[in-house]
Write an enzyme that holds these catalytic residues in place. Structure first.
Site, PDB file in Angstrom:
ATOM      1  N   THR A 112       0.835  -1.206   0.000  1.00 41.17           N
ATOM      2  CA  THR A 112       0.000   0.000   0.000  1.00 41.17           C
ATOM      3  C   THR A 112       0.864   1.248   0.000  1.00 41.17           C
ATOM      4  OG1 THR A 112      -1.839  -1.114   1.100  1.00 41.17           O
ATOM      5  CG2 THR A 112      -1.764   1.277   1.261  1.00 41.17           C
ATOM      6  N   SER A 137       4.352  -6.911  -1.072  1.00 44.52           N
ATOM      7  CA  SER A 137       4.104  -7.062   0.358  1.00 44.52           C
ATOM      8  C   SER A 137       4.588  -8.429   0.810  1.00 44.52           C
ATOM      9  CB  SER A 137       2.602  -6.935   0.685  1.00 44.52           C
ATOM     10  OG  SER A 137       2.238  -5.601   0.949  1.00 44.52           O
ATOM     11  N   HIS A 179       3.738 -10.148   3.605  1.00 48.93           N
ATOM     12  CA  HIS A 179       2.776 -11.007   4.307  1.00 48.93           C
ATOM     13  C   HIS A 179       1.932 -11.854   3.366  1.00 48.93           C
ATOM     14  CE1 HIS A 179      -1.136  -8.929   3.540  1.00 48.93           C
ATOM     15  NE2 HIS A 179      -0.336  -7.920   3.257  1.00 48.93           N
ATOM     16  N   CYS A 210     -21.284  -6.777   0.864  1.00 50.19           N
ATOM     17  CA  CYS A 210     -21.837  -7.114   2.165  1.00 50.19           C
ATOM     18  C   CYS A 210     -20.833  -7.842   3.043  1.00 50.19           C
ATOM     19  CB  CYS A 210     -23.087  -7.976   2.001  1.00 50.19           C
ATOM     20  SG  CYS A 210     -22.779  -9.558   1.205  1.00 50.19           S
TER      21      CYS A 210
END
Length: 378
Positions: A73, A198, A200, A324
Site C-alpha cells: 500500500t 508485500s 505477508h 456485504c
C-alpha cells in the site's frame, strides 16, 4: 470435519518458520540504529543489507533497487505520488487494487487526469489499449501483475513493450503484491520502472514490503526526514520485519516458488472441480492465465455473507469481494469491470501450509452450506 481450515491466503498468509526465526534472532541480538557507526549499528546494517539482497534475488532485481516500505500500500502510494511530479496524467486498468485506484483518485481531486482502461470478461487488459491511453503528459502507467480477487494474470510483458513503443520515457509501475511468491517474477526481465510487493502475502511478516525502483530513477519520496533507504524512504528501518522478509524470500530459493505453485495448482484444480459440480456455482477469471493458488466463484441465489458465516461456523476461513462482506457499501469494482455479478462472489485461496485435507474440507463445507442456505430460502 474437525479443526480449522484456512483458505484465505490471498488476504494474508501465516508467517513461515524461517521468517519467524529470523525476526527472533534480530530481537535477541539487540541491534542498534543501522545509521550509526558503533558495533551494534554495523551489525544491524549488515543484517538489513543481507535481507535486501535476499529480496532482490527473489524478484530479479539489484539490491540497490530494493526500497523497504511498510507494505505494498505504501509502495503504491509512493509510486503514484512520486510519478505525479513528472506529469499531470496517469493510466491504470479498471481492475487495479483499491490502493492504486484511490491514490489516483486523490490526484484527480488535485487537478490531475486519470484514464481507466477497461478489461474483458476474464479480467484481462489489452496492452494496445493501455498504450493508446498514453499522452505527452502521462507520467505513469499502472498495471497489476495479477488480480487479487479473481486471480487473472495480466500480460505485463506485452503491456510494458506496448507502452515503451508509444512513449519510451513513461514510467511503468507493476503492482505485484498478489503475485509475489506465487509465480516467477523477474523485475529486470520485465522492464518496468517500479514494482510493489508485500511480504505477508507469501509468508513474510506483516507491515513490511518493498518498492523496486529501476536503477537510476529518482522519485520524490513519499516520506521525508532522514536519509534512510538512500534518502528514498525516511524513518528508522523495521529491522526485525526486514530480516523476516528476507528469510521468507530465501525460503523460496532453488525452485521453491515453482514447487509451491505446482502444489497450489493441484489443490485449486481439485477445489474448483468439486465446487463447479455444485448447482449455481461458476468460476470467474481467466481459465489458464491465472495465479495457481486462488479460486474465485460466483454463487447464485445466496448472499456471500451468509456463505462466509456458514463456512466459518464449520471451521473454514474464506473471503468475498462483494460489498456485504466488507466495510464498503459498493459492489466489487473488479467484478463490475469484468461485467459479471459483482454481488455474489466467494474467494478461496491456498498457501504454503495448506493441506489436501484443508481443500477437501472446504469443498465439502461449501456444498453442505449452500444446500442448507438454499433450503432456508425455499
Amino acid at each position: 470435519m474437525t479443526g480449522r481450515h484456512y483458505l484465505d491466503h490471498a488476504s494474508t498468509s501465516p508467517i513461515r518458520p524461517e521468517a519467524l526465526a529470523a525476526m527472533n534472532q534480530w530481537w535477541a541480538a539487540g541491534h542498534g540504529d543501522p545509521s550509526r557507526m558503533h558495533a551494534e549499528a554495523l551489525a544491524a546494517r549488515y543484517e538489513i543489507e543481507q535481507a535486501r539482497q535476499q529480496v532482490a534475488d527473489c524478484f530479479g532485481a539489484r539490491s540497490r533497487e530494493v526500497v523497504f516500505t511498510s507494505g505494498a500500500t505504501e509502495s503504491i502510494a509512493a509510486a503514484v505520488r512520486g510519478a505525479a511530479h513528472r506529469g499531470a496524467h496517469q493510466v491504470l486498468s479498471a481492475v487495479e487494487h483499491s490502493a492504486v485506484r484511490l491514490s489516483a483518485q486523490r490526484l484527480e481531486a488535485q487537478g490531475h487526469q486519470v484514464t481507466v482502461v477497461g478489461v474483458d470478461s476474464t479480467g484481462r487488459v489489452n496492452p494496445d489499449e493501455m498504450a493508446a491511453a498514453i499522452g505527452p503528459d502521462t507520467s505513469a502507467v499502472h498495471c497489476q501483475w495479477a488480480n487479487h480477487e479473481v486471480g487473472t494474470v495480466q500480460p505485463v510483458a506485452e503491456v510494458v513493450a506496448a507502452c515503451r513503443e508509444r512513449f519510451p520515457d513513461v514510467l511503468i509501475h507493476i503492482d505485484a503484491a498478489a503475485a509475489a511468491g506465487r509465480v516467477h517474477i523477474d523485475f529486470a526481465e520485465i522492464g518496468a520502472d517500479l514494482m510493489s510487493i508485500s511480504a505477508h502475502k507469501f509468508g513474510g511478516p506483516p507491515g513490511i514490503g518493498a518498492l523496486l525502483v529501476r536503477r537510476g530513477l529518482r522519485l520524490v519520496p513519499l516520506l521525508e526526514g532522514g536519509d534512510q533507504e538512500r534518502a528514498r524512504r525516511a524513518g528508522l528501518e523495521n529491522g526485525a520485519a526486514i530480516a523476516g522478509f528476507g528469510a521468507a524470500c530465501a525460503a523460496l530459493e532453488d525452485g521453491g516458488v515453482e514447487q509451491e505453485a505446482s502444489r497450489a495448482q493441484t489443490q485449486c484444480d481439485k477445489l474448483r472441480n468439486l465446487a463447479q459440480s455444485i448447482e449455481g456455482v461458476v468460476e470467474y477469471g481467466h481459465p489458464t492465465q491465472r495465479l495457481p493458488h486462488l479460486v474465485c466463484l460466483g454463487i447464485s441465489d445466496v448472499e456471500p455473507q451468509a456463505v462466509l458465516i456458514a463456512l466459518d461456523r464449520v471451521g473454514v476461513a474464506a473471503h468475498s469481494g462483494s460489498s456485504c462482506a466488507s466495510e464498503s457499501l459498493e459492489p466489487s469494482p473488479v467484478l463490475e469491470a469484468m461485467g459479471v455479478d459483482a454481488h455474489h462472489s466467494l474467494r478461496l485461496s491456498v498457501g504454503w501450509p495448506t493441506t489436501d485435507e484443508d481443500v477437501e474440507a472446504a469443498a465439502q463445507a461449501l456444498q453442505e452450506s449452500l444446500e442448507e442456505l438454499r433450503k432456508l430460502r425455499a
